[in-house]
Design an enzyme around this catalytic site. Structure first.
Site, PDB file in Angstrom:
ATOM      1  N   LYS A 198       0.859  -1.189   0.000  1.00  0.00           N
ATOM      2  CA  LYS A 198       0.000   0.000   0.000  1.00  0.00           C
ATOM      3  C   LYS A 198       0.894   1.237   0.000  1.00  0.00           C
ATOM      4  O   LYS A 198       2.007   1.212   0.555  1.00  0.00           O
ATOM      5  CB  LYS A 198      -0.894  -0.051   1.253  1.00  0.00           C
ATOM      6  CG  LYS A 198      -1.980   1.012   1.325  1.00  0.00           C
ATOM      7  CD  LYS A 198      -2.868   0.766   2.555  1.00  0.00           C
ATOM      8  CE  LYS A 198      -3.927   1.826   2.737  1.00  0.00           C
ATOM      9  NZ  LYS A 198      -4.799   1.548   3.907  1.00  0.00           N
TER      10      LYS A 198
ATOM     11  N   SER B  71      -9.772   1.749   3.039  1.00  0.00           N
ATOM     12  CA  SER B  71      -8.843   2.533   2.246  1.00  0.00           C
ATOM     13  C   SER B  71      -7.857   1.689   1.430  1.00  0.00           C
ATOM     14  O   SER B  71      -7.268   2.188   0.480  1.00  0.00           O
ATOM     15  CB  SER B  71      -8.067   3.474   3.161  1.00  0.00           C
ATOM     16  OG  SER B  71      -7.256   2.747   4.059  1.00  0.00           O
TER      17      SER B  71
ATOM     18  N   SER C 268     -10.127  -0.931   7.025  1.00  0.00           N
ATOM     19  CA  SER C 268      -9.510  -0.628   5.726  1.00  0.00           C
ATOM     20  C   SER C 268      -8.823  -1.796   5.020  1.00  0.00           C
ATOM     21  O   SER C 268      -8.438  -1.668   3.863  1.00  0.00           O
ATOM     22  CB  SER C 268      -8.502   0.508   5.878  1.00  0.00           C
ATOM     23  OG  SER C 268      -9.171   1.734   5.940  1.00  0.00           O
TER      24      SER C 268
END
Lengths: 97, 476
Positions: free
Chosen positions: B76, B151, B175
């Site tokens: 990420k 997210s 997330s």
């Protein structure tokens, strides 16, 4: 249950604390959104928590490591991400005359 | 050998045994990343990945046997990988280059991983759809008109679309689990402190964790064994030995006490997730699990509690972005005050600004006790309530989300509706306990749904076992 009212002055105060600036239209648009969010978090303000005590971590911290001096990142590497540097320092406009 | 069909464990075994080279596997996945660029799951494919794969092949030839030897991994965009940009999908950090490795990156590299790309996300991990990325929304891997969740939407989409066998996400309020659910893959939020957060750009430090997103539960357990462990760089990381999670997967749920939450009974009724939720309960019951109704009386307060604690911490954590030290400075700024204000105002997106403002609201004079301190006390009350629940059950079973992935743009201009996306996932973050999402059932439009399993602290092995059982039945 008391409802927290959000005024334009309050939003301006928060923008100042946040080091953010908004146009008048943006500020006005913030109010209804913010009121909705505050209504949500007001459930906590108005709830009964009995005798629950304050603790700032959800878990016990691990044992602290020995406080030994160790090499850190080199100065020049730290400065690489700064938008402006001078002679090994972060550079900003003059603050005092 | 069809590389795309191999699990992470099979792939790492095949590379270690030299049935496949890291180069060919890495090339296969990088080609996939380029082929599926329209998903916008990735912000950058690293141009040195193939060279790293070649180096790894030479190392393996000399006897290197790391758990991830030669395996491609995606991270990420809020995880630091030395020499690479880590932008947190924010214009503010668009050009920020990591000067050191996150602990999770170090651990993966030590085990031989080849990091091939960085994945899109909601800006600073604030959001549930990746629509808050400054670099465009990621599309759902199974339906490009829908969001991938967030997210960690880029990471989950990447795994589901076959761009890598594993990707790292971070989970502050769901997330990892929510996007895993939306894309039909597996994601875990480990116990708070189980994985070091050093080198992960902080959003809400007291509740967030890094975790893997994979296609299967076993792959996930394998990956967490690599990531977990204490670090001297993260005082909140737990200096405890890491379990052999795979050995805890037994294939049986006999005698397992499955807790169902009294407080969500009303909320679940009529939701898209209802069939999946009730079906999973039935499944475990039929196979020897004992269903126990448990209560966490203040469950409904977990969402507002989170929306006090997380923005408060975000406000502090994002204070460092001042236009002096990192990346962006406004070109229009003439003095130091303008550097702060204009750089932040130009660099942050709307949701980030909203949360900074909310954080300052709950922390500011006159409100601090009523909101922040109260929320921290409530958190302790919730932890005590959960402890009671875990006395009578081994795992809690909840839906991961209310329904399947929604359409891109469907929740525009309605932040509270977006926040409520996290209704079922937030509790695990507030409590600090491990939670996993495993695909089970489909929503109204045929998109995947996830079942969430939550256990008491450090019982990742237990939830892996139950998730693996559910996954195997789902496949059947």
């Amino acid at each position: 249950m008391t409802k927290t009212k959000i005024t334009i002055e309050e939003v301006k105060r928060l923008a100042g604390l946040s080091a953010l600036e908004f146009s008048d239209e943006e500020l006005a648009a913030f109010i209804p959104e913010f009121e909705q969010i505050v209504e949500l978090v007001d459930e906590v303000k108005n709830c009964d928590i009995g005798d629950a005590q304050l603790a700032y971590t959800s878990h016990k911290l691990s044992d602290c490591r020995e406080d030994q001096a160790k090499p850190s990142l080199p100065q020049e590497e730290i400065l690489l991400n700064s938008p402006k540097t001078k002679k090994g320092s972060f550079c900003v406009p003059k603050m005092l005359d | 050998m069809d590389i795309g069909k191999l699990s992470l464990i099979e792939l790492s075994t095949a590379i270690r045994e030299r049935k496949l080279s890291s180069y060919e596997v890495t090339k296969y996945y990088i080609d996939k990343c380029h082929e599926k660029a329209e998903l916008n799951a990735l912000l950058e494919i690293f141009d040195d990945a193939l060279d790293k794969a070649k180096e790894m092949d030479e190392k393996i030839d000399k006897g290197f046997k790391g758990k991830l030897a030669g395996v491609p991994v995606i991270i990420k965009d809020n995880i630091l990988y030395k020499g690479k940009i880590a932008s947190c999908s924010s214009k503010f950090l668009e050009n920020y280059v990591a000067q050191y490795n996150a602990d999770v990156v170090t651990k993966m590299l030590e085990q031989g991983a080849v990091i091939i790309a960085r994945a899109n996300m909601d800006e600073f991990a604030m959001g549930s759809s990746t629509e808050n990325s400054a670099f465009g929304v990621t599309k759902n891997a199974l339906d490009p008109t829908r969001v991938p969740g967030g997210s960690s939407g880029g990471s989950a989409c990447a795994v589901a679309a076959g761009l890598a066998p594993v990707a790292l996400g971070t989970d502050t309020g769901g997330s990892i689990r929510q996007p895993a659910s939306y894309n039909g893959v597996v994601g875990i939020k480990p116990t708070y402190g189980r994985v070091s957060r050093f080198g992960v750009v902080a959003f809400a430090s007291s509740i967030e964790q890094v975790g893997p997103i994979t296609k299967t539960v076993r792959d996930n357990a394998y990956m967490l064994e690599v990531l977990a462990g204490g670090s001297e760089h993260d005082e909140t990381s737990l200096k405890l030995p890491v379990n052999d999670y795979l050995s805890e997967i037994t294939g049986s749920v006999k005698g397992l006490r499955v807790g169902v939450l009294k407080e969500i009974e009303e909320a679940v009724r009529g939701l898209d997730c209802e069939n999946s939720y009730r079906g999973a309960i039935e499944l475990l019951k039929k196979n020897g699990g004992e269903i126990v109704e448990v209560s966490i009386p203040d469950f409904k307060l977990t969402l507002p509690c989170y929306y006090i604690i997380a923005p408060a911490e975000a406000t502090s954590n994002l204070g460092r972005f001042d236009g002096v030290k990192y990346s962006r400075r406004s070109k229009d700024a003439k003095d130091i005050d303008e550097i702060y204000v204009k750089s932040r105002s130009e660099g942050f997106g709307r949701e980030v600004k909203r949360r900074i403002m909310l954080g300052n609201f709950v922390l500011s004079s006159g409100y601090f006790d009523a909101y922040y301190n109260k929320a921290k006390k409530l958190q302790q009350k919730l932890i005590a309530e959960a402890k009671e629940a875990f006395k009578v059950c081994d795992v809690l079973l909840l839906p991961t989300t209310a329904g399947e992935a929604f359409k891109i743009g469907a929740k525009d201009g309605d932040p509270v509706s977006m926040y409520k996306e996290d209704l079922f996932t937030i509790m695990a973050n507030v409590l600090g306990v491990p939670a996993i999402s495993v695909p089970y059932g489909k929503g109204k439009a045929g998109m995947p749904l996830g079942i969430q399993l939550i256990a008491d602290s450090l019982k990742e092995g237990l939830i892996y076992n139950v998730a693996d059982f559910i996954e195997k039945q789902e496949v059947k």
